[in-house]
Design a protein around this motif. Sequence first.
Motif, mmCIF file in Angstrom:
data_model
loop_
_atom_site.group_PDB
_atom_site.id
_atom_site.type_symbol
_atom_site.label_atom_id
_atom_site.label_comp_id
_atom_site.label_asym_id
_atom_site.label_seq_id
_atom_site.Cartn_x
_atom_site.Cartn_y
_atom_site.Cartn_z
ATOM 1 N N LEU A 13 2.358 -18.175 -36.507
ATOM 2 C CA LEU A 13 1.435 -17.103 -36.582
ATOM 3 C C LEU A 13 1.083 -16.459 -37.813
ATOM 4 O O LEU A 13 1.579 -17.051 -38.692
ATOM 5 C CB LEU A 13 2.161 -15.945 -35.779
ATOM 6 C CG LEU A 13 2.850 -16.169 -34.349
ATOM 7 C CD1 LEU A 13 3.590 -14.990 -34.077
ATOM 8 C CD2 LEU A 13 1.621 -16.543 -33.249
ATOM 9 N N ARG A 14 0.026 -16.216 -37.909
ATOM 10 C CA ARG A 14 -0.440 -15.530 -39.314
ATOM 11 C C ARG A 14 0.451 -14.482 -39.514
ATOM 12 O O ARG A 14 0.938 -13.462 -38.602
ATOM 13 C CB ARG A 14 -1.949 -14.987 -39.142
ATOM 14 C CG ARG A 14 -2.811 -16.014 -38.889
ATOM 15 C CD ARG A 14 -4.238 -15.592 -38.941
ATOM 16 N NE ARG A 14 -5.041 -16.569 -38.726
ATOM 17 C CZ ARG A 14 -6.184 -16.567 -38.469
ATOM 18 N NH1 ARG A 14 -6.776 -15.384 -38.377
ATOM 19 N NH2 ARG A 14 -7.257 -17.759 -38.080
ATOM 20 N N GLY A 15 0.941 -14.042 -40.910
ATOM 21 C CA GLY A 15 1.695 -13.173 -41.198
ATOM 22 C C GLY A 15 3.058 -13.361 -41.307
ATOM 23 O O GLY A 15 3.547 -14.631 -41.446
ATOM 24 N N PRO A 16 3.891 -12.484 -41.573
ATOM 25 C CA PRO A 16 5.395 -12.448 -41.721
ATOM 26 C C PRO A 16 6.098 -13.116 -40.680
ATOM 27 O O PRO A 16 7.379 -13.753 -40.964
ATOM 28 C CB PRO A 16 5.882 -11.396 -42.321
ATOM 29 C CG PRO A 16 5.043 -10.220 -41.528
ATOM 30 C CD PRO A 16 3.684 -10.904 -41.410
ATOM 31 N N LEU A 17 5.754 -13.018 -39.697
ATOM 32 C CA LEU A 17 6.782 -13.456 -38.437
ATOM 33 C C LEU A 17 6.222 -14.710 -37.835
ATOM 34 O O LEU A 17 4.992 -15.116 -37.792
ATOM 35 C CB LEU A 17 6.591 -12.404 -37.431
ATOM 36 C CG LEU A 17 7.050 -10.955 -37.421
ATOM 37 C CD1 LEU A 17 6.693 -10.208 -36.322
ATOM 38 C CD2 LEU A 17 8.461 -10.908 -38.148
ATOM 39 N N ASN A 18 7.109 -15.621 -37.368
ATOM 40 C CA ASN A 18 6.684 -16.685 -36.381
ATOM 41 C C ASN A 18 6.844 -16.238 -34.931
ATOM 42 O O ASN A 18 7.161 -15.293 -34.574
ATOM 43 C CB ASN A 18 7.343 -17.793 -36.819
ATOM 44 C CG ASN A 18 8.838 -17.605 -36.520
ATOM 45 O OD1 ASN A 18 9.364 -17.347 -35.532
ATOM 46 N ND2 ASN A 18 9.805 -18.363 -37.449
ATOM 47 N N GLY A 19 6.616 -17.202 -34.011
ATOM 48 C CA GLY A 19 6.515 -16.784 -32.602
ATOM 49 C C GLY A 19 7.988 -16.501 -32.224
ATOM 50 O O GLY A 19 7.966 -15.551 -31.344
ATOM 51 N N MET A 20 8.835 -17.248 -32.715
ATOM 52 C CA MET A 20 10.345 -16.975 -32.345
ATOM 53 C C MET A 20 10.539 -15.577 -32.742
ATOM 54 O O MET A 20 11.424 -14.726 -31.923
ATOM 55 C CB MET A 20 11.112 -18.074 -32.630
ATOM 56 C CG MET A 20 12.449 -18.294 -32.033
ATOM 57 S SD MET A 20 13.491 -19.385 -32.307
ATOM 58 C CE MET A 20 12.236 -20.773 -32.747
ATOM 59 N N ASP A 21 10.156 -15.272 -33.951
ATOM 60 C CA ASP A 21 10.594 -13.775 -34.424
ATOM 61 C C ASP A 21 10.141 -12.943 -33.571
ATOM 62 O O ASP A 21 10.630 -11.844 -33.392
ATOM 63 C CB ASP A 21 10.125 -13.707 -35.801
ATOM 64 C CG ASP A 21 10.840 -14.563 -37.048
ATOM 65 O OD1 ASP A 21 12.107 -14.864 -36.752
ATOM 66 O OD2 ASP A 21 9.995 -14.963 -37.904
ATOM 67 N N LEU A 22 8.694 -13.118 -33.264
ATOM 68 C CA LEU A 22 8.000 -12.039 -32.352
ATOM 69 C C LEU A 22 8.632 -11.880 -31.212
ATOM 70 O O LEU A 22 9.097 -10.751 -30.750
ATOM 71 C CB LEU A 22 6.606 -12.443 -32.257
ATOM 72 C CG LEU A 22 5.815 -11.552 -31.206
ATOM 73 C CD1 LEU A 22 5.584 -10.376 -31.733
ATOM 74 C CD2 LEU A 22 4.500 -12.261 -30.947
ATOM 75 N N ILE A 23 9.143 -12.913 -30.260
ATOM 76 C CA ILE A 23 9.736 -12.899 -29.421
ATOM 77 C C ILE A 23 11.152 -12.184 -29.092
ATOM 78 O O ILE A 23 11.334 -11.157 -28.480
ATOM 79 C CB ILE A 23 10.039 -14.392 -28.612
ATOM 80 C CG1 ILE A 23 8.677 -14.861 -28.274
ATOM 81 C CG2 ILE A 23 10.838 -14.319 -27.244
ATOM 82 C CD1 ILE A 23 8.780 -16.337 -27.802
ATOM 83 N N ARG A 24 11.912 -12.351 -30.371
ATOM 84 C CA ARG A 24 13.058 -11.860 -30.553
ATOM 85 C C ARG A 24 12.881 -10.326 -30.885
ATOM 86 O O ARG A 24 13.607 -9.305 -30.237
ATOM 87 C CB ARG A 24 13.750 -12.199 -31.724
ATOM 88 C CG ARG A 24 14.417 -13.627 -31.559
ATOM 89 C CD ARG A 24 15.353 -14.178 -32.717
ATOM 90 N NE ARG A 24 15.987 -15.408 -32.596
ATOM 91 C CZ ARG A 24 15.649 -16.350 -33.365
ATOM 92 N NH1 ARG A 24 14.923 -16.147 -34.612
ATOM 93 N NH2 ARG A 24 16.322 -17.501 -33.182
#
Length: 81
Positions: A13-24
């Motif tokens: 993903l754009r920005g500081p988070l990746n998809g796994m971070d977002l889901i968590r």
Amino acid sequence: DWRPELLISDFRLRGPLNGMDLIRLLREPIYLPGLPAILISGDTGTETLADAQRANIPLLHKPVRPARLRALMHRMLTSAA
């Protein structure tokens, strides 16, 4: 009172988070605990797969076959209901 039934996110993903971070983050108790989610990634590294397994997030590798995505979505939505 709206709540998504399922989240599908790319790993990158754009920005500081990746998809796994977002889901968590979204699964935190104050947001959407237990949110069913699918992670999609072109990254085939063992570390990404292991992280997804530890977080109980199904991981599909690109290119994703539509039938496989539909089947996984159906299983997840049926078991969540």
